[in-house]
Enzyme design. Structure first.
Site, PDB file in Angstrom:
ATOM      1  N   PHE A 149      -6.813   5.257  12.216  1.00  9.95           N
ATOM      2  CA  PHE A 149      -5.837   4.324  11.657  1.00  9.95           C
ATOM      3  C   PHE A 149      -4.637   4.283  12.594  1.00  9.95           C
ATOM      4  O   PHE A 149      -4.428   5.223  13.382  1.00  9.95           O
ATOM      5  CB  PHE A 149      -5.381   4.804  10.273  1.00  9.95           C
ATOM      6  N   GLN A 158       8.117  -2.437   4.582  1.00  6.46           N
ATOM      7  CA  GLN A 158       7.001  -2.580   5.528  1.00  6.46           C
ATOM      8  C   GLN A 158       6.283  -3.913   5.345  1.00  6.46           C
ATOM      9  O   GLN A 158       5.816  -4.227   4.243  1.00  6.46           O
ATOM     10  CB  GLN A 158       5.998  -1.458   5.327  1.00  6.46           C
ATOM     11  N   HIS A 180       3.046  -5.473   6.350  1.00  2.00           N
ATOM     12  CA  HIS A 180       1.745  -5.122   6.929  1.00  2.00           C
ATOM     13  C   HIS A 180       1.343  -6.254   7.860  1.00  2.00           C
ATOM     14  O   HIS A 180       1.497  -7.432   7.508  1.00  2.00           O
ATOM     15  CB  HIS A 180       0.723  -4.955   5.797  1.00  2.00           C
ATOM     16  N   LEU A 231      -4.123  -8.308   1.140  1.00  3.41           N
ATOM     17  CA  LEU A 231      -4.261  -7.403   2.278  1.00  3.41           C
ATOM     18  C   LEU A 231      -5.610  -7.490   2.991  1.00  3.41           C
ATOM     19  O   LEU A 231      -6.657  -7.616   2.355  1.00  3.41           O
ATOM     20  CB  LEU A 231      -4.066  -5.957   1.806  1.00  3.41           C
ATOM     21  N   GLU A 272      -6.256  -2.157   7.355  1.00  9.59           N
ATOM     22  CA  GLU A 272      -6.117  -1.691   8.734  1.00  9.59           C
ATOM     23  C   GLU A 272      -7.416  -1.066   9.247  1.00  9.59           C
ATOM     24  O   GLU A 272      -7.614  -0.920  10.452  1.00  9.59           O
ATOM     25  CB  GLU A 272      -4.993  -0.644   8.744  1.00  9.59           C
ATOM     26  N   ARG A 320       2.384  -0.014  12.172  1.00  3.55           N
ATOM     27  CA  ARG A 320       2.358  -1.363  11.579  1.00  3.55           C
ATOM     28  C   ARG A 320       3.554  -2.229  11.957  1.00  3.55           C
ATOM     29  O   ARG A 320       3.409  -3.445  12.130  1.00  3.55           O
ATOM     30  CB  ARG A 320       2.331  -1.221  10.051  1.00  3.55           C
ATOM     31  N   HIS A 340       4.405  -5.305   2.107  1.00  4.33           N
ATOM     32  CA  HIS A 340       3.349  -4.396   1.669  1.00  4.33           C
ATOM     33  C   HIS A 340       3.854  -3.128   0.999  1.00  4.33           C
ATOM     34  O   HIS A 340       3.259  -2.648   0.038  1.00  4.33           O
ATOM     35  CB  HIS A 340       2.541  -4.013   2.919  1.00  4.33           C
ATOM     36  N   ARG A 357       6.072   3.624   7.285  1.00  3.72           N
ATOM     37  CA  ARG A 357       4.981   4.503   6.846  1.00  3.72           C
ATOM     38  C   ARG A 357       3.729   4.272   7.670  1.00  3.72           C
ATOM     39  O   ARG A 357       3.372   3.125   7.953  1.00  3.72           O
ATOM     40  CB  ARG A 357       4.660   4.220   5.373  1.00  3.72           C
TER      41      ARG A 357
END
Ligand code: FAD
Length: 623
Positions: A121, A247, A249, A263, A266, A322, A388, A423
């Site tokens: 990730f 955040q 995304h 979404l 990822e 991200r 997100h 994050r």
């Protein structure tokens, strides 16, 4: 008027996602009579939507992984603004929490030799995300619920009552916390179906209400993410930190309009998917920032080799944190190299065989086929940034989850500090379990230490009831749906992914105006299932939380993680030393600076001095 329904517990947990359930399990296991309250159906928390996995340095896919590497990645991802103690506890305890889930009945995907499989990730140096296909959150919630049921069965065997120590109240919304001389005494709210009010009396409350995404127009978040816990904490006198860090995304769906923001995990990039612009260029190579240049490949050949030989090659830039990828997509679209519907292309079809895509990304395949008529085994997806996750939240004591209000605890997305300014993917599910457990324990210890219980005064309860029914009082006034739409548009346009002082000034003015209008919001009908009324009450929370985001974002004159300013594009070491703290005084939000606690020396020693030079001030490095 029917008599008020009342219940007494030792610990109230507001929220039945991963954080709330883990907190409730811990409180119950420490002998507390515990209630879990959730405004959605039990099982339909946000956590259930988590796809990619849970980050834990178990070292199954690469034996070089350990808590120190995870700690380093988390601090880098958060651009060193993280509460280092939380990042330390998280990295150390996440593997135990994953194993514990398996003892509760979870079954993660396996490697060929039977270990828990771990996937790549963004921002994680090694494959680290334990997963169940791309439906990890579902397994997490299923397992935690199963544990709740098994505890209830134990209680039945002992007391003859399944709910004697652990009881779930679903489709129940908390509107206010009740205090007694500054200490938590309980919570007030309503059954969503009947609209009837209920008072829960309890000396400890754990907030586990998740995020704030419904304040923004394009979001991956679902309807219950209206910042309720953030607002409940503020109104009770607690403070919020890091609210400027939201955040976006990088990969949400952009087409058709009805699904915009949903979404795209990822894991697509973790499993080899690449981003291309309308000219077919794999553009992420142009966006590797200076601080990450030694870790990310600058050409396609090296990036592709990394999948089979990660030790000898640098990572593909699609796997940057991200915030970096979202900004890059934004820039490509702005430069006229976007897709037809204002996104870019994410392609896994040319990277993996169709059957492998179906095995690894079944939900993504289903999502695109059903919602956009795109077959991701043969075609690229159109994607763009979507709101997100909120890094900001209740300021808590790292080891116990205690806020500054006695009896008030917080865990999961509603708490702040752990993720700093950004994050890393997978670090939320682990955060929920690590800090959910700690907050449940913190609440249980707090209750055990009390010599007398606070009480809920009639006046405090009457005040909470007056506030809750106020939208029914006027004959004509503002419509909550209109106000919500205007709020979402303002936050998207003026405090979105790229920010500027003049736009944020406008946002603060717009929010003031919306707040004035919201004081005059009117809903029709009765309290029986009335979505307009529910929204009117949620709106109060969204406006308060949005004000925190806008005011803090205006003050932070630098760019860092989930806070990007056109007018202050650089990251400033001086700002790393400061937290912005939001509190409520009278009817207004105040934002003040607070000095960060310096990072413990042995944790600083985990980094090369050359890397620290990029983040810390000269004073800090000398000290
Ligand atoms: P939630 O799971 O949202 O639970 C909040 C609870 O609070 C709900 O039960 C809600 O009903 C309740 N609640 C809220 N307000 C009230 C109120 N006023 N009264 C009563 N109850 C209330 N993270 C990862 O680490 N890995 C991933 O792969 C991943 N994938 C994701 C995919 C998607 C689509 C999304 C949106 C997020 C993803 N995340 C992922 C992030 C992660 O899922 C969330 O941050 C996390 O689940 C939040 O958990 P929580 O326990 O804090 O809150």
């Amino acid at each position: 008027m029917p008599e008020l329904e009342r219940h007494q517990f030792d610990v109230l947990v507001i929220g039945a996602g991963g954080a709330g359930l883990r907190a409730a399990i811990e409180a119950r296991e420490h002998g507390m009579r515990t209630a879990v309250l959730c405004k959605s159906l039990f099982g339909k928390a946000h956590t259930v939507m988590a796809e990619g996995g849970i980050a834990a340095a178990m070292g199954n896919a690469n034996s070089d992984d350990n808590w120190q590497v995870h700690f380093r990645d988390t601090m880098r991802g958060g651009k060193f603004l993280n509460n280092w103690r939380m990042a330390e506890l998280h990295a150390k305890e996440a593997p135990d929490r994953v194993w514990e889930l398996e003892t509760y009945g979870a079954l993660f995907d396996r490697t060929k030799d039977g270990r828990i499989s771990q996937r790549n990730f963004g921002g994680h140096e090694y494959p680290r995300l334990a997963h169940v296909g791309d439906r990890t959150g579902l397994e997490l919630i299923r397992t935690l619920q199963q544990k709740v049921v098994s505890l209830q069965q134990d209680d039945f065997a002992e007391t003859g009552d399944y709910e004697s120590r652990l009881r779930v109240f679903q489709e129940f919304t908390v509107t206010d916390l009740v205090l007694d001389r500054g200490k938590v005494a309980g919570a007030f709210g309503y059954w969503r179906e009947s609209g009837r009010f209920v008072l829960f009396e309890a000396p400890a409350v754990v907030l586990a209400t998740g995020g704030i995404g419904k304040s923004f127009k394009v979001t991956s978040n679902s309807w219950e993410y209206t910042g309720d816990g953030h607002a409940l904490a503020l109104r009770a006198g607690a403070s919020l930190i890091n609210m400027e860090f939201v955040q976006f995304h990088p990969t949400g769906m952009v087409w058709p309009p009805s699904v915009k923001g949903i979404l795209v995990t990822e894991s697509v990039r973790g499993d080899g998917g690449v981003l291309r612009n309308s000219e077919g260029e794999r553009f992420m190579f142009d966006y590797v920032p200076e601080v990450f240049k030694d870790k990310y490949a600058d050409n396609e050949e090296e990036a592709d080799r990394w999948y089979t030989d990660p030790a000898a090659n640098r990572r593909p830039p699609e796997l940057l944190p991200r915030d970096e990828v979202a900004r890059a997509i934004n820039s490509e679209v702005k430069a006229g190299r976007g897709s037809e519907h204002g996104g870019v292309f994410l392609d896994v079809s040319t990277r993996l065989p169709a059957e492998e895509i179906m095995r690894r990304l079944p939900s993504m395949h289903h999502q695109f086929k059903e919602l956009a008529d795109v077959d991701i085994t043969a075609q690229p997806m159109e994607v763009g940034p979507t709101c997100h996750y909120v890094m900001g939240g209740v300021q808590v004591e790292p080891d116990t989850g205690a806020s500054s209000v006695p009896g008030l605890f917080a865990a999961g997305e509603v708490s702040g500090g752990m993720h700093g300014s950004n994050r890393l993917g997978g670090n939320s599910l682990s955060d929920l379990l690590v800090f959910g457990r700690r907050a449940g324990l913190g609440a249980a210890d707090y209750v055990a230490s009390l010599s007398e219980r606070p009480s809920c005064s009639d006046e405090a309860v009457a005040e909470a009831e007056r506030t809750a029914v106020s939208p029914f009082s006027g004959e004509s006034g503002e419509n909550p749906y209109t106000l919500h739409m205007e709020l979402q548009q303002a936050m998207n346009d003026l405090v979105g992914i790229i920010r500027r002082a003049d736009e944020m000034d406008q946002a603060v003015e717009r929010l003031d105006e919306l707040k004035r209008r919201a004081a005059n919001v009117v809903v029709e009908g009765h309290r029986q299932f009335n979505p307009g009324w529910h929204l009117a009450l949620d709106l109060r929370n969204m406006l308060l939380v949005s004000e925190c985001v806008a005011r803090a974002a205006l003050l932070r004159t630098e760019s860092r993680g989930g806070h990007t300013r056109d007018d202050y594009p650089r990251m400033e070491a001086e700002w790393r030393r400061k937290l912005l703290v939001c509190a409520l005084s009278g009817e207004g939000v105040t934002v003040t600076e607070q000095a960060q606690v310096p990072i413990r020396a042995d944790l600083l020693d985990l980094f090369e001095r050359t890397e620290l030079d990029k983040y810390l001030t000269a004073d800090e490095l000398e000290g």
